[in-house]
Design a protein around this motif. Structure first.
Motif, short mmCIF file in Angstrom:
data_model
loop_
_atom_site.label_atom_id
_atom_site.label_comp_id
_atom_site.label_asym_id
_atom_site.label_seq_id
_atom_site.Cartn_x
_atom_site.Cartn_y
_atom_site.Cartn_z
N ALA A 65 9.61 0.02 -3.89
CA ALA A 65 10.35 0.13 -2.64
C ALA A 65 9.38 0.29 -1.48
CB ALA A 65 11.31 1.32 -2.67
N ASP A 66 9.88 -0.04 -0.28
CA ASP A 66 9.14 0.24 0.94
C ASP A 66 10.00 1.12 1.82
OD1 ASP A 66 11.05 -1.41 2.12
OD2 ASP A 66 9.71 -3.13 2.31
N ALA A 67 9.57 1.35 3.05
CA ALA A 67 10.30 2.24 3.94
C ALA A 67 11.63 1.65 4.40
CB ALA A 67 9.45 2.57 5.17
N HIS A 68 11.85 0.37 4.10
CA HIS A 68 13.08 -0.30 4.52
C HIS A 68 14.04 -0.50 3.36
CE1 HIS A 68 10.80 -1.05 8.18
NE2 HIS A 68 9.81 -1.39 7.38
N GLN A 69 13.66 -0.05 2.17
CA GLN A 69 14.51 -0.07 0.98
C GLN A 69 15.03 -1.47 0.65
OE1 GLN A 69 15.16 2.50 -1.25
NE2 GLN A 69 13.50 3.46 -0.11
N GLY A 70 14.23 -2.49 0.95
CA GLY A 70 14.61 -3.84 0.59
C GLY A 70 14.26 -4.14 -0.85
N GLU A 71 14.91 -5.16 -1.40
CA GLU A 71 14.63 -5.53 -2.79
C GLU A 71 13.25 -6.13 -2.93
OE1 GLU A 71 16.46 -8.31 -6.37
OE2 GLU A 71 17.29 -8.43 -4.35
N TYR A 72 12.84 -6.91 -1.93
CA TYR A 72 11.53 -7.53 -1.94
C TYR A 72 10.62 -6.79 -0.98
CZ TYR A 72 13.99 -11.24 -4.38
OH TYR A 72 14.74 -11.95 -5.29
N VAL A 73 9.35 -6.70 -1.32
CA VAL A 73 8.41 -5.92 -0.51
C VAL A 73 7.20 -6.77 -0.15
CG1 VAL A 73 9.15 -3.72 -1.52
CG2 VAL A 73 7.24 -4.98 -2.56
N ALA A 74 6.56 -6.38 0.94
CA ALA A 74 5.32 -7.04 1.37
C ALA A 74 4.19 -6.68 0.41
CB ALA A 74 4.98 -6.61 2.78
N PRO A 75 3.13 -7.49 0.37
CA PRO A 75 2.00 -7.18 -0.54
C PRO A 75 1.49 -5.75 -0.41
CG PRO A 75 1.75 -9.38 0.36
CD PRO A 75 2.95 -8.78 1.05
N ARG A 76 1.51 -5.19 0.80
CA ARG A 76 1.02 -3.82 0.99
C ARG A 76 1.82 -2.81 0.17
NH1 ARG A 76 -1.88 -0.81 4.40
NH2 ARG A 76 -1.22 1.32 4.86
N ASP A 77 3.08 -3.12 -0.08
CA ASP A 77 3.98 -2.15 -0.71
C ASP A 77 4.22 -2.41 -2.19
OD1 ASP A 77 4.63 -0.60 1.69
OD2 ASP A 77 5.60 -2.42 2.39
N THR A 78 3.42 -3.27 -2.79
CA THR A 78 3.59 -3.58 -4.22
C THR A 78 2.88 -2.54 -5.09
OG1 THR A 78 1.70 -5.09 -4.11
CG2 THR A 78 3.90 -6.06 -3.82
N ARG A 79 3.14 -1.30 -4.81
CA ARG A 79 2.43 -0.21 -5.52
C ARG A 79 2.76 -0.18 -7.00
NH1 ARG A 79 4.34 1.47 -0.62
NH2 ARG A 79 2.77 2.19 0.89
N LEU A 80 4.02 -0.43 -7.35
CA LEU A 80 4.41 -0.36 -8.75
C LEU A 80 3.69 -1.43 -9.57
CD1 LEU A 80 6.18 0.88 -10.96
CD2 LEU A 80 7.99 -0.75 -10.31
N SER A 81 3.67 -2.66 -9.09
CA SER A 81 3.00 -3.72 -9.85
C SER A 81 1.49 -3.53 -9.84
CB SER A 81 3.37 -5.10 -9.29
OG SER A 81 2.93 -5.25 -7.97
N TRP A 82 0.93 -3.03 -8.73
CA TRP A 82 -0.51 -2.79 -8.67
C TRP A 82 -0.92 -1.77 -9.73
CZ3 TRP A 82 -3.55 1.53 -7.70
CH2 TRP A 82 -4.92 1.29 -7.47
#
Length: 600
Positions: free
Chosen positions: A38-55
């Motif tokens: 998730a990001d601060a906007h709670q969208g289903e898709y996130v920007a590369p900066r917010d891909t913490r789970l996959s990273w």
């Protein structure tokens, strides 16, 4: 191409990153940390900066989270991803957890019997989410603590925040000027005795201001935060580099632009009561208001329901987008059937389909990564083909092709399951049952007030009769040149939102046999008032109009299983496909379409 087939999961990177995170947590005196998708906007898709789970873990699904403890790291995934996760994470270091069957609180109770402190980033979790977890942990020695993001501290090359240009969206496609939208919603705030509403969902802001952006792949929304005042004026907090003179002219004098750094001070300067959506806004928002002594009241984001119920202009626009998209799909299906069995791979299929959409000269993006899964890959519901997983289409297999396009006038989402040569009777029987469920929803007439949970069983009943089912919702909401997955409307056993005219939904039952094959059939539909019937009760009734006009593969249907009304619906649907799409396609595709839509 819009779609990349590079492998984004890095399971081998998980263990060292996990070790670094645990060291960081120990220095902060934390027992664990929650890493959401998730990001601060709670969208289903996130920007590369917010891909913490996959990273951190390697898992790339669109829903889920991890919880890292000293002795175990759980990756929580729902039914859509229980097959996928096994191939994306290092199972010696990460443990898949069946969620929501097993909640985070229940899991923590079992893993931390003596208690502990579990950190979380208040920017990435909603107030409602944290409150539910804390309630479920009551009576234990486990506490949640809002902290700065621990993953960010150990991610040395974390991408910068996205900075795509924000552009105006044509009023003739939106059907309403943003001034009128703001004025209308402000009346609701005044009637509720509220001075302002905080809006944090990216698609809500895009809808309200008639703007679009490029901050999120596949979703034309800009990142930002907004405060709508009871006067109808609005403050938009976003990167100034995203805003050019054309945007400023579009927004006008009643919309004030501020940098994101000013969002906190802007919240603290408000006079309450201020509406905050506890289900979508970051917990950080209500914490800021509380610390400043500003009264906060919980209430739904005021854009959510108006955005979900499309204007007549939006429906007309997306109808045209779906006809254009259907023409591209028919050209693709014509090409597909002309290829020798065994000559194609999954990447070939996804590449060709995107090419036919691009040929319209209207495609802005794909609406999600095309799912092209054959054989066992088709049983992975949200399969994403990569160069390493790319499978050849073999004789006797099925391929699930789930795809969509983003056009200025609409967002499409369609799934067709196709045979590669002759397939087995078992596959055909399962396909026919899925088709029966899709037809059942398509031709439904239902009373006003029913929600998605009241309709979901209709799509499943033919499968249930054979002891079969599928582990995803029957349908999700869809935007108009916005997010392909849009709330709050959906067809699901957990959805209690009453369906209303103008809501667009997918209708996509399926069946998946792990290690063997997958099946899904998907059309988009829009809720409308049902026409009057002679002798009917005096009550409001709704029905669905179909938006998607692409043939369903008759080679996979067992006609004897269909009832007379199902057969009539299918033949009528195919006749409409021919009528609507034939004028839009090539001669070769028109010949293919005529054959594909012959009466059953």
């Amino acid at each position: 191409m819009f779609q990349s087939f590079d492998e984004s999961a890095r399971p081998e990177q998980g263990p060292p990153r996990l070790a670094a995170l645990r060291e960081d947590l120990a220095r902060d005196g934390l027992t664990g940390f929650v890493v959401p998708r998730a990001d601060a906007h709670q969208g289903e898709y996130v920007a590369p900066r917010d891909t913490r789970l996959s990273w951190l873990t390697g898992f790339t699904g669109s829903a889920g989270f991890a919880c890292v403890l000293p002795h175990i790291a759980g990756v929580f995934i729902d039914g859509r991803y229980r097959t996928q996760v096994k191939g994306q994470v290092d199972l010696d270091h990460f443990t898949p957890v069946p969620w929501p069957d097993l909640s985070l609180a229940e899991w923590l109770r079992g893993q931390l019997p003596n208690g502990g402190i579990v950190g979380f980033d208040p920017w990435l979790h909603t107030a409602e989410e944290i409150a539910k977890i804390e309630e479920a942990l009551a009576g234990t020695a486990i506490t949640l603590r809002a902290v700065s993001n621990a993953v960010d501290r150990i991610w040395p090359d974390q991408p910068a925040p996205p900075a795509g240009l924000i552009t105006p969206y044509p009023e003739d496609l939106a059907g309403e000027a943003h001034h009128a939208k703001r004025t209308r919603l402000a009346v609701g705030l005044r009637n509720a005795g509220q001075t302002a509403a905080v809006i944090t969902l990216a698609d809500s802001i895009a809808w309200l201001l008639n703007i679009r952006g490029t901050d999120i792949p596949r979703n034309p929304v800009p990142h930002g935060f907004a405060i709508l005042h009871d006067t109808g004026k609005l403050t938009l907090y976003t990167d100034p580099a995203k805003c050019d003179d054309a945007l400023r002219a579009h927004l006008g004098d009643e919309v004030t632009l501020r940098p994101v750094e000013a969002f906190g001070p802007g919240l603290r300067s408000l006079t309450g009561p201020v509406r905050v959506d506890r289900a979508t806004a970051p917990l950080w928002v209500s914490q800021e208001l509380a610390e400043a002594g500003v009264a906060c009241v919980w209430g739904q984001d005021p854009c959510i329901m108006p955005k979900a119920t499309k204007t007549s202009a939006e429906i007309a626009a997306t109808t045209e987008a779906h006809l254009r998209d259907a023409a591209a799909m028919v050209e693709f299906l014509t090409w597909f059937d002309a290829q020798p069995a065994g000559s194609l791979t999954e990447i070939d299929v996804a590449t060709a389909l995107e090419g036919f959409r691009r040929a319209s000269n209207a495609l802005r993006d794909i609406s999600f990564e095309t799912i092209a899964g054959t054989g066992p890959n088709g049983a992975i519901m949200h399969y994403r083909v990569s160069r390493s997983s790319n499978a050849r289409l073999e004789q006797g297999h099925l391929i699930v092709v789930d795809s969509g396009g983003q056009y200025l006038d609409g967002t499409t989402d369609i799934t067709r399951t196709l045979p590669v040569g002759d397939v087995g009777e078992d596959e055909k029987a399962c396909f026919t049952r899925v088709l029966q469920g899709m037809i059942g929803v398509s031709q439904l007439r239902f009373p006003k007030g029913l929600a998605g949970r009241d309709i979901d069983a209709i799509a499943r009943a033919p499968l249930w009769a054979a002891g079969l089912d599928f582990n995803h919702g029957t349908g999700h909401g869809v935007g108009v040149y916005l997010c392909v997955h849009e709330g709050p409307q959906r067809i699901s056993r957990v959805s209690d939102v009453p369906l209303q005219p103008g809501m667009i939904l997918s209708n996509e039952p399926g069946y998946y046999r792990e290690g063997a094959f997958g099946i899904r059939i998907e059309n988009l539909i829009v809720v409308r008032e049902a026409p009057a019937l002679a002798g009917a009760d005096d009550r409001a009734m709704y029905t669905f109009d179909t938006l998607t006009w692409v043939p369903i593969d008759r080679r996979l249907i067992l006609p004897a299983m269909l009832g007379s009304t199902e057969r009539a619906w299918l033949n009528g649907y195919h006749a409409a496909c021919l009528e609507k799409i034939a004028p839009r396609i090539s001669d070769a595709a028109r010949l293919w379409l005529t054959q594909a839509t012959a009466p059953l």
